[in-house]
Design a protein around this motif. Structure first.
Motif, mmCIF file in Angstrom:
data_model
loop_
_atom_site.group_PDB
_atom_site.id
_atom_site.type_symbol
_atom_site.label_atom_id
_atom_site.label_comp_id
_atom_site.label_asym_id
_atom_site.label_seq_id
_atom_site.Cartn_x
_atom_site.Cartn_y
_atom_site.Cartn_z
ATOM 1 N N VAL A 57 0.847 -1.182 0.000
ATOM 2 C CA VAL A 57 0.000 0.000 0.000
ATOM 3 C C VAL A 57 0.893 1.246 0.000
ATOM 4 C CG1 VAL A 57 -1.981 -1.073 1.137
ATOM 5 C CG2 VAL A 57 -0.125 -0.116 2.515
ATOM 6 N N THR A 58 0.281 2.372 -0.273
ATOM 7 C CA THR A 58 1.006 3.641 -0.337
ATOM 8 C C THR A 58 0.377 4.635 0.634
ATOM 9 O OG1 THR A 58 1.563 3.278 -2.658
ATOM 10 C CG2 THR A 58 1.766 5.521 -1.835
ATOM 11 N N GLY A 59 1.226 5.382 1.322
ATOM 12 C CA GLY A 59 0.748 6.375 2.273
ATOM 13 C C GLY A 59 1.564 7.644 2.209
ATOM 14 N N THR A 60 1.317 8.534 3.154
ATOM 15 C CA THR A 60 1.979 9.827 3.211
ATOM 16 C C THR A 60 2.529 10.057 4.611
ATOM 17 O OG1 THR A 60 0.412 10.698 1.580
ATOM 18 C CG2 THR A 60 1.697 12.304 2.827
ATOM 19 N N VAL A 61 3.755 10.567 4.685
ATOM 20 C CA VAL A 61 4.353 10.882 5.983
ATOM 21 C C VAL A 61 3.577 12.035 6.615
ATOM 22 C CG1 VAL A 61 6.438 11.663 7.170
ATOM 23 C CG2 VAL A 61 6.631 10.111 5.217
ATOM 24 N N ARG A 62 3.013 11.799 7.787
ATOM 25 C CA ARG A 62 2.210 12.843 8.436
ATOM 26 C C ARG A 62 2.844 13.365 9.723
ATOM 27 N NH1 ARG A 62 -3.055 10.575 11.749
ATOM 28 N NH2 ARG A 62 -1.890 9.712 13.520
ATOM 29 N N TYR A 63 3.833 12.639 10.244
ATOM 30 C CA TYR A 63 4.440 13.071 11.506
ATOM 31 C C TYR A 63 5.871 12.566 11.594
ATOM 32 C CZ TYR A 63 5.500 13.250 16.505
ATOM 33 O OH TYR A 63 6.109 13.482 17.707
ATOM 34 N N ILE A 64 6.786 13.464 12.044
ATOM 35 C CA ILE A 64 8.184 13.110 12.309
ATOM 36 C C ILE A 64 8.525 13.692 13.675
ATOM 37 C CG2 ILE A 64 10.583 13.273 11.544
ATOM 38 C CD1 ILE A 64 9.543 13.822 8.725
ATOM 39 N N SER A 65 8.878 12.843 14.596
ATOM 40 C CA SER A 65 9.198 13.305 15.946
ATOM 41 C C SER A 65 10.469 14.155 15.926
ATOM 42 C CB SER A 65 9.386 12.109 16.883
ATOM 43 O OG SER A 65 9.823 12.552 18.154
ATOM 44 N N ARG A 66 10.506 15.152 16.776
ATOM 45 C CA ARG A 66 11.701 15.987 16.935
ATOM 46 C C ARG A 66 12.446 15.646 18.208
ATOM 47 N NH1 ARG A 66 12.149 16.705 12.109
ATOM 48 N NH2 ARG A 66 13.927 18.031 12.648
ATOM 49 N N ASP A 67 12.083 14.543 18.844
ATOM 50 C CA ASP A 67 12.734 14.131 20.095
ATOM 51 C C ASP A 67 13.176 12.682 19.934
ATOM 52 O OD1 ASP A 67 13.662 13.988 22.678
ATOM 53 O OD2 ASP A 67 11.698 13.679 23.581
ATOM 54 N N ALA A 68 14.490 12.449 19.929
ATOM 55 C CA ALA A 68 15.021 11.106 19.702
ATOM 56 C C ALA A 68 14.815 10.218 20.928
ATOM 57 C CB ALA A 68 16.506 11.174 19.351
ATOM 58 N N SER A 69 14.687 8.922 20.670
ATOM 59 C CA SER A 69 14.612 7.958 21.759
ATOM 60 C C SER A 69 15.948 7.922 22.494
ATOM 61 C CB SER A 69 14.281 6.570 21.208
ATOM 62 O OG SER A 69 14.459 5.579 22.204
ATOM 63 N N ALA A 70 15.910 7.942 23.810
ATOM 64 C CA ALA A 70 17.141 7.953 24.594
ATOM 65 C C ALA A 70 17.904 6.640 24.462
ATOM 66 C CB ALA A 70 16.822 8.218 26.069
ATOM 67 N N GLN A 71 17.194 5.539 24.193
ATOM 68 C CA GLN A 71 17.844 4.236 24.099
ATOM 69 C C GLN A 71 18.441 3.986 22.713
ATOM 70 O OE1 GLN A 71 14.707 4.616 25.402
ATOM 71 N NE2 GLN A 71 15.376 4.460 27.531
ATOM 72 N N THR A 72 17.721 4.314 21.658
ATOM 73 C CA THR A 72 18.150 3.952 20.295
ATOM 74 C C THR A 72 18.620 5.136 19.466
ATOM 75 O OG1 THR A 72 15.875 4.179 19.464
ATOM 76 C CG2 THR A 72 16.543 2.020 20.306
ATOM 77 N N ARG A 73 18.414 6.364 19.940
ATOM 78 C CA ARG A 73 18.764 7.568 19.178
ATOM 79 C C ARG A 73 18.075 7.600 17.822
ATOM 80 N NH1 ARG A 73 19.419 10.802 22.459
ATOM 81 N NH2 ARG A 73 20.232 12.190 20.842
ATOM 82 N N THR A 74 16.835 7.112 17.775
ATOM 83 C CA THR A 74 16.039 7.140 16.557
ATOM 84 C C THR A 74 14.818 8.020 16.761
ATOM 85 O OG1 THR A 74 14.890 5.120 17.266
ATOM 86 C CG2 THR A 74 16.788 4.861 15.787
ATOM 87 N N PHE A 75 14.165 8.378 15.644
ATOM 88 C CA PHE A 75 13.035 9.299 15.669
ATOM 89 C C PHE A 75 11.781 8.605 15.122
ATOM 90 C CE2 PHE A 75 16.877 11.736 15.535
ATOM 91 C CZ PHE A 75 16.643 12.855 16.316
ATOM 92 N N ARG A 76 10.671 8.811 15.800
ATOM 93 C CA ARG A 76 9.403 8.192 15.407
ATOM 94 C C ARG A 76 8.873 8.852 14.129
ATOM 95 N NH1 ARG A 76 4.647 5.877 18.323
ATOM 96 N NH2 ARG A 76 2.785 6.413 17.128
ATOM 97 N N VAL A 77 8.428 8.011 13.202
ATOM 98 C CA VAL A 77 7.847 8.469 11.945
ATOM 99 C C VAL A 77 6.500 7.776 11.776
ATOM 100 C CG1 VAL A 77 8.083 8.538 9.439
ATOM 101 C CG2 VAL A 77 10.079 8.895 10.875
#
Length: 399
Positions: A262-282
């Protein structure tokens, strides 16, 4: 006294004899004469001491720098691959989840009198999900409505009398106040009745109902779970390195664990990284009008960033630099080896799509592990058979 003088005279005589012997220069009979006979082919000229190797003129010593042969530059195979525009693909693992999720609970104690929905039903905002028994509250609402009708009629009559001058203004104000009070009582009675009702807060599907009709529930007890699955959300975590390539509104492809695409659209990108993984929620919003995509399904999210100029090369050309970073070695115009860190645009079955490489770089495809930065080499253009073999090995490595 004569005995002491004799000893002093003897000691003085010995010292005078030792000094005379030292003056002759013949005090070392071991090694000196032998060295002289072995190291000197010709007798020394009269009055001139023999010269040692250390005392010989600099010109007499052999020049080792002139006698040793200079090493030839190492031959390496190079290629200048064609450049193309590639759309950067960032793949991350994730899960699907509901756009909204609410656990419905009662606001008062009571016995379930109405339960008009069941699990799986689609409801609209404001639809009744559950109602507790409330005979007394319903009666209070009915009485309050009748009182409002009565007070309104009294006010109408008072206004007619006041217009003809047959009613004092004070009584007219009293009639208006009585109507306002009755309306307030009706609102209070209706609010009490509404506390016995549980309604849908948004359009969605009833996912769970843990109670039964006629059962008793306590205040705050869970009675239903409602989900909004249109759109359904694919959630994942993006690395801090790739964050700069993604923005809200970008298109994303999602492949579910059942191989549905399926195809979708990015609607949210977190500006606060996870303290454990240093990744950002999308979050990627996917249209799901028929509700076919459930929440909680494993998904692979492919984010498409802006196209960039890159080249495709086999995996075997990638090597490690002095600092431990991945890159490629190339030959400059002066035939010296240079190292370029790579920017991995995409990993395809046919090879790696790499960015960050200068356009005129002659990339070493054979022998890159045998040279280092700054070495002068002899570059030779790789033939098509070598390139095809390298790409073939890269393709086989992905299968």
């Amino acid at each position: 006294m004569p005995k002491i003088r004799f000893h002093k005279l003897a000691a003085i005589a010995v010292l005078i004899g030792f000094g005379a012997w030292m003056g002759t220069g013949q005090f070392s009979s071991v090694g000196s004469a032998a060295n002289k006979s072995v190291t000197t082919d010709k007798p020394a000229e009269a009055g001139k001491p023999a010269q040692s190797d250390a005392a010989k003129p600099e010109a007499a010593k052999p020049n080792t720098a002139q006698t040793e042969p200079k090493a030839a530059p190492r031959t390496v195979a190079v290629v200048t691959p064609p450049r193309k525009t590639f759309a950067r693909a960032i793949r991350i693992s994730g899960l699907t989840e509901a756009d909204k999720r609410a656990v419905l609970a009662t606001r008062v104690n009571g016995v379930i009198d109405k339960l008009p929905v069941k699990q799986g039903d689609h409801v609209k905002t404001g639809d009744l999900v559950l109602m507790l028994a409330a005979e007394e509250k319903i009666s209070m609402v009915d009485n309050a409505k009748q009182l409002v009708v009565q007070r309104k009629a009294e006010l109408d009559a008072a206004e007619r009398l006041a217009k003809t001058g047959n009613l004092p203004k004070l009584q007219l104000d009293t009639a208006r106040s009585n109507l306002t009070q009755a309306q307030s009582q009706l609102e209070t009675a209706q609010a009490e009745l509404d506390r016995n009702e549980v309604k849908a807060p948004f359009d969605g599907v009833i996912d769970r109902i843990p109670v039964e009709l006629g059962s008793s529930v306590m205040q705050g007890g869970e009675v239903a779970t409602i989900l909004k699955l249109d759109p359904v959300i694919a959630r994942g975590e993006i690395s801090e390195r790739d964050l700069r390539y993604v923005k809200i509104g970008d298109e994303a492809d999602v492949r579910l664990v059942n191989d549905q695409k399926v195809t979708g659209t990015v609607r949210y990108i977190s500006r606060d990284a996870s303290a454990q993984t240093r990744t950002f929620r999308v979050e990627v919003a996917i249209p799901n009008g028929d509700g076919s995509i459930p929440a909680g399904m494993t998904a692979e999210i492919t984010l498409s960033a802006e196209p960039t100029s890159a080249v495709m090369l086999p995996r075997s050309v990638v090597t490690l630099g002095d600092k431990g970073d991945l890159g490629i070695r190339a030959v400059g115009k002066d035939n010296k080896v240079a190292f370029f860190p790579i920017d991995l645009v995409e990993d395809t079955p046919h090879g790696l799509v790499l960015g960050g490489i200068p356009e005129d770089a002659r990339i070493i495809v054979a022998g890159q592990e045998l040279v280092k930065e700054g070495d002068v080499v002899k570059p030779v253009e790789a033939d098509q058979a070598t390139i095809s073999k390298l790409i073939g090995e890269a393709t086989a490595g992905t299968q």
